[in-house]
Motif scaffolding. Structure first.
Motif, PDB file in Angstrom:
ATOM      1  N   MET A 182       0.821  -1.214   0.000  1.00 20.00           N
ATOM      2  CA  MET A 182       0.000   0.000   0.000  1.00 20.00           C
ATOM      3  C   MET A 182       0.848   1.254   0.000  1.00 20.00           C
ATOM      4  O   MET A 182       0.416   2.297  -0.507  1.00 20.00           O
ATOM      5  N   LEU A 183       2.069   1.180   0.533  1.00 18.60           N
ATOM      6  CA  LEU A 183       2.925   2.359   0.646  1.00 18.60           C
ATOM      7  C   LEU A 183       4.087   2.359  -0.346  1.00 18.60           C
ATOM      8  O   LEU A 183       5.063   3.063  -0.152  1.00 18.60           O
ATOM      9  N   THR A 184       3.967   1.572  -1.399  1.00 13.86           N
ATOM     10  CA  THR A 184       4.995   1.596  -2.434  1.00 13.86           C
ATOM     11  C   THR A 184       4.793   2.807  -3.326  1.00 13.86           C
ATOM     12  O   THR A 184       3.735   2.984  -3.928  1.00 13.86           O
ATOM     13  N   LYS A 185       5.793   3.635  -3.428  1.00 15.36           N
ATOM     14  CA  LYS A 185       5.689   4.922  -4.112  1.00 15.36           C
ATOM     15  C   LYS A 185       5.346   4.782  -5.586  1.00 15.36           C
ATOM     16  O   LYS A 185       4.574   5.579  -6.134  1.00 15.36           O
ATOM     17  N   GLU A 186       5.921   3.806  -6.263  1.00 17.36           N
ATOM     18  CA  GLU A 186       5.852   3.735  -7.716  1.00 17.36           C
ATOM     19  C   GLU A 186       4.478   3.353  -8.270  1.00 17.36           C
ATOM     20  O   GLU A 186       4.220   3.531  -9.456  1.00 17.36           O
ATOM     21  N   TYR A 187       3.600   2.808  -7.448  1.00 24.37           N
ATOM     22  CA  TYR A 187       2.278   2.464  -7.955  1.00 24.37           C
ATOM     23  C   TYR A 187       1.524   3.733  -8.315  1.00 24.37           C
ATOM     24  O   TYR A 187       1.553   4.717  -7.583  1.00 24.37           O
TER      25      TYR A 187
END
Length: 219
Positions: A182-187
Motif C-alpha cells: 500500500m505504501l509503495t511509491k511507484e504504484y
C-alpha cells in the motif's frame, strides 16, 4: 489449467499476496510477467449458456445482501488516504483493474479460500494461474504496466460496508508485507474488487464473508 499459455516475457512482476483474518499467507515470488499473449476465446459453459464467462462481469455482480461497490470504493479510499498521510501520491482508480480484481475475488469466493493462483477449475470461468495473464486479458499492456501488485483478503462481513472495508484495510495495515504494498511509491493506478460468499475453506458456513482483491500497477 484448461489451456497451455504461450507468452513472451517483458518484465518481472514482484507480487504481494495477502490473506488476512486469523491466517496469513504471503508469496513474494517474482514469477509473473506482463505479456504479449494470444487472448483465448472465453469459456461459454454449456450449450445452453452463451454468456461469455471471461469478459462479462454481470455474472460476478449479483450480490444483493451487501453493497459491494461501497466496500470496493471505501477500501480504495482508505488506501489512498493512507498513502496521502505518508506523503505519497494517490492511486488513480482504473476500471480494468477493478474488473480484474473483481473476477479474482469471485474465483476465491467460489473455492472458499484465498488464492493468488486460479488453479482449480470452477464452472463458467476461464482460470488464469498468473497475475500477468489476468492483466493482459482485461486489456492491460506491458506499455502501461510491467509490474502488478496484489493484496487479497477474506473477512467476516460486518454490519455495514464501511465497517467491512475498514476491517480489511486494518488487516493489511497491520501486516508488514501488505502494508508495504500500500505504501509503495511507484504504484500509480489501482482498484479493488469484492465478492460475498458463505463458503470458507471450501465448506459452507452460516456466516457471510467478503472476499476482496486490491490490484495496483507501476510502469
Amino acid at each position: 489449467m484448461k489451456t497451455m499459455k504461450k507468452f513472451v516475457a517483458f518484465g518481472i512482476i514482484a507480487v504481494f499476496f495477502a490473506y488476512y483474518d486469523s491466517v496469513e499467507d504471503i508469496d513474494n515470488t517474482p514469477n509473473n510477467v506482463i505479456v504479449n499473449k494470444e487472448v483465448k476465446q472465453p469459456n461459454y459453459g454449456s450449450s445452453k449458456d452463451k454468456t461469455p464467462a471471461y469478459y462479462d462481469n454481470s455474472r460476478y455482480d449479483k450480490d444483493v445482501s451487501h453493497d459491494l461497490n461501497t466496500v470496493e470504493y471505501e477500501l480504495f479510499r482508505l488506501v489512498n488516504k493512507y498513502r496521502y498521510e505518508n506523503n505519497l501520491s494517490k492511486l488513480t482508480w482504473y476500471n480494468k483493474l477493478n474488473k480484474m480484481s473483481r473476477r479474482h475475488s469471485y474465483y476465491q469466493s467460489v473455492i472458499g479460500n484465498w488464492s493468488h493462483e486460479e488453479d482449480i477449475d470452477i464452472p463458467y470461468f476461464d482460470e488464469e494461474s498468473r497475475i500477468g495473464y489476468r492483466g493482459v486479458n482485461v486489456g492491460i499492456t506491458y506499455h502501461e504496466a510491467s509490474y502488478i501488485g496484489e493484496n487479497t483478503t477474506s473477512f467476516r462481513k460486518r454490519n455495514t460496508p464501511y465497517e467491512t472495508a475498514l476491517a480489511k484495510f486494518n488487516g493489511w495495515k497491520n501486516s508488514p508485507t501488505h502494508n508495504k504494498l500500500m505504501l509503495t511509491k511507484e504504484y500509480y493506478k489501482g482498484a479493488c474488487g469484492c465478492k460475498e460468499s458463505n463458503i470458507r475453506y471450501g465448506k459452507k458456513r452460516t456466516t457471510q464473508y467478503v472476499f476482496c482483491t486490491l490490484n495496483v500497477i507501476k510502469k
